[in-house]
Design an enzyme around this catalytic site. Structure first.
Site, PDB file in Angstrom:
ATOM      1  N   SER A 132      35.896   5.255  -8.897  1.00 61.27           N
ATOM      2  CA  SER A 132      35.372   4.574 -10.073  1.00 61.27           C
ATOM      3  C   SER A 132      35.950   5.145 -11.369  1.00 61.27           C
ATOM      4  O   SER A 132      37.167   5.159 -11.552  1.00 61.27           O
ATOM      5  CB  SER A 132      33.842   4.639 -10.048  1.00 61.27           C
ATOM      6  OG  SER A 132      33.280   3.779 -11.002  1.00 61.27           O
ATOM      7  N   HIS A 155      37.176  -0.587  -8.773  1.00 61.74           N
ATOM      8  CA  HIS A 155      36.312  -1.764  -8.801  1.00 61.74           C
ATOM      9  C   HIS A 155      35.998  -2.120 -10.251  1.00 61.74           C
ATOM     10  O   HIS A 155      36.200  -1.305 -11.165  1.00 61.74           O
ATOM     11  CB  HIS A 155      35.019  -1.510  -8.021  1.00 61.74           C
ATOM     12  CG  HIS A 155      34.175  -0.406  -8.578  1.00 61.74           C
ATOM     13  ND1 HIS A 155      33.375  -0.559  -9.694  1.00 61.74           N
ATOM     14  CD2 HIS A 155      34.003   0.882  -8.184  1.00 61.74           C
ATOM     15  CE1 HIS A 155      32.750   0.557  -9.961  1.00 61.74           C
ATOM     16  NE2 HIS A 155      33.115   1.463  -9.057  1.00 61.74           N
TER      17      HIS A 155
END
Length: 255
Positions: A132, A155
């Protein structure tokens, strides 16, 4: 006349008095406290290592305090350490060890921007995972390494808690996402198209959008510079330090 009563020795020490400790043990409580609070020992003093090791583990805690059972790295602890390492003349390079699941986007970007703005050589080693918002931190250094078994999850930006359902909220998330994409592509060799393809790929994660990139794949796509661990990271950092010394010496020479 002989006295057969046993002799009683008088205790001249006060009960509860702490015996004097050796000189070397006086520093132990402070060092232990720093390890518990920050996960760091003190900045190296003259004669010790010229490399400062900074660890970023668990979840990156930002403006909100996470539950006590969460393993966190507080960004307000990292920023003073980075400033201190930059100011300390005995520190010639920084080795950043990264094993994080991600966390607060703005806090992660703040850490990444500070690492990228340091004047001293920096090397990042991803051990376990750099997921992340850990991706921008991993690529913020001068050179990045990743263990072959490590992974990096890419993501879209997500929000938790109260979300106001208006178009402006979506625009805000989209702009924040572009900040992450722009930073990663500026500080690595991956193209914007490839990074966004990883970010919005469906089926890569279980019932979610995104991609889990392994160590070898991260190097092949240009996200990370090379496969390696602590040994390779220190060797590369020492090489960068030597190059910086040579440049400084050449700059100081006059005819």
């Amino acid at each position: 006349m002989m006295n057969n009563y046993p002799r009683v020795q008088m205790n001249t020490k006060n009960e509860g008095e702490i015996p004097p400790q050796p000189e070397g043990d006086k520093k132990n409580p402070a060092v232990t406290d720093m390890i518990q609070q920050l996960g760091q020992t003190a900045i190296p003093t003259p004669g010790e290592s010229n490399v400062y090791c900074l660890t970023i583990i668990g979840q990156i805690e930002g403006h909100l305090v996470l539950p006590p059972q969460n393993k966190t790295t507080k960004y307000e602890h990292l920023i003073p350490q980075l400033v201190a390492a930059e100011q300390n003349r005995n520190i010639e390079g920084l080795l950043i060890i990264l094993n994080t699941v991600g966390g607060d986007v703005e806090a992660g970007l703040a850490i990444a921007e500070m690492i990228s703005s340091l004047s001293k050589p920096t090397v990042t080693v991803v051990i376990g995972g750099g997921h992340s918002i850990g991706v921008p931190i991993a690529v913020a250094s001068d050179y990045s390494l990743i263990a072959e078994s490590a992974t990096m999850t890419i993501h879209p930006v997500r929000m938790t808690g109260l979300v106001i359902g208006v178009p402006q909220t979506f625009e805000y998330i989209e702009k924040m996402q572009e900040r992450v994409v722009r930073f990663v592509t500026m500080h690595s060799h991956i193209s914007e198209e490839t990074f966004k393809e990883f970010m919005f790929r469906t089926g890569g994660l279980n019932r979610d959008i995104g991609t889990a990139v392994g160590g070898i794949e991260a190097v092949k796509c240009g996200l990370i510079d090379a496969i390696g661990g602590i040994g390779e990271g220190l060797n590369k950092l020492n090489s960068l330090i030597d190059s910086r010394r040579a440049s400084a010496n050449l700059g100081g020479m006059t005819q």
